[in-house]
Scaffold this motif. Structure first.
Motif, PDB file in Angstrom:
ATOM      1  N   VAL A 103       0.862  -1.180   0.000  1.00  0.00           N
ATOM      2  CA  VAL A 103       0.000   0.000   0.000  1.00  0.00           C
ATOM      3  C   VAL A 103       0.900   1.232   0.000  1.00  0.00           C
ATOM      4  O   VAL A 103       1.690   1.421   0.931  1.00  0.00           O
ATOM      5  N   ASN A 104       0.797   2.036  -1.037  1.00  0.00           N
ATOM      6  CA  ASN A 104       1.611   3.254  -1.143  1.00  0.00           C
ATOM      7  C   ASN A 104       3.100   2.974  -0.965  1.00  0.00           C
ATOM      8  O   ASN A 104       3.820   3.721  -0.301  1.00  0.00           O
ATOM      9  N   GLY A 105       3.548   1.867  -1.536  1.00  0.00           N
ATOM     10  CA  GLY A 105       4.961   1.519  -1.489  1.00  0.00           C
ATOM     11  C   GLY A 105       5.413   0.871  -0.198  1.00  0.00           C
ATOM     12  O   GLY A 105       6.591   0.554  -0.040  1.00  0.00           O
ATOM     13  N   GLU A 106       4.509   0.671   0.760  1.00  0.00           N
ATOM     14  CA  GLU A 106       4.856   0.063   2.042  1.00  0.00           C
ATOM     15  C   GLU A 106       4.068  -1.220   2.238  1.00  0.00           C
ATOM     16  O   GLU A 106       2.938  -1.343   1.778  1.00  0.00           O
ATOM     17  N   LEU A 107       4.672  -2.167   2.975  1.00  0.00           N
ATOM     18  CA  LEU A 107       3.978  -3.405   3.304  1.00  0.00           C
ATOM     19  C   LEU A 107       3.238  -3.213   4.623  1.00  0.00           C
ATOM     20  O   LEU A 107       3.829  -2.801   5.623  1.00  0.00           O
TER      21      LEU A 107
END
Length: 153
Positions: A103-107
């Protein structure tokens, strides 16, 4: 002045010529999803290489170009699919297990009751990071802003 016979012939010709137009028009008008109940036990289970999938529906509604709802079951350690993006929005509601979503480059992790929202045109994926199966429902929709149908992973 037209005779009665000529008027009948003209009317018959107009009627016959309109039949193909009615057929084409009806084919281009998708039916919309009525209010419904989709019983879990009645939805066909499709085995996949990573678990299971149940497709509830994938159709236009009165206000959306398309609404799709399906349930995915992932075996431990499995990804639903590779990271991807599409112009429509989608939401995952975790029913059981533990998932990790990009999500948005983050896990980000979520368990039962968690909701994951994926905005349009963002890379995303989801993985079962637990030791038991993970099951979640996917709700995906298209509107006039979304554009044409996008590919499904």
């Amino acid at each position: 002045m037209l005779t009665k016979r000529e008027i009948v012939l003209v009317a018959l010709t107009v009627f016959l010529m309109s039949i193909p137009l009615v057929i084409v028009a009806s084919q281009n008008q998708p039916t919309t999803l009525p209010s419904s109940v989709f019983e879990w036990k009645s939805v066909k289970v499709e085995k996949t290489k990573v678990g299971e999938r149940r497709q509830f529906f994938d159709t236009p509604t009165e206000t959306l170009n398309n609404l799709e709802v399906h349930a995915t079951t992932l075996n431990p350690g499995e990804y639903a699919h590779a990271a991807h993006q599409h112009p429509d929005e989608e939401m995952f509601i975790v029913q059981e297990g533990t998932v990790e979503a990009l999500v948005n480059g983050e896990l980000k992790r979520g368990g039962p009751g968690s909701v994951v929202f994926q905005a349009p045109n963002r890379q995303h994926r989801i993985q079962n990071v637990g030791t038991t199966r993970a099951q979640y429902h996917v709700i995906r929709w298209r509107t006039a802003k979304t554009g044409a149908a996008s590919a499904k992973p």
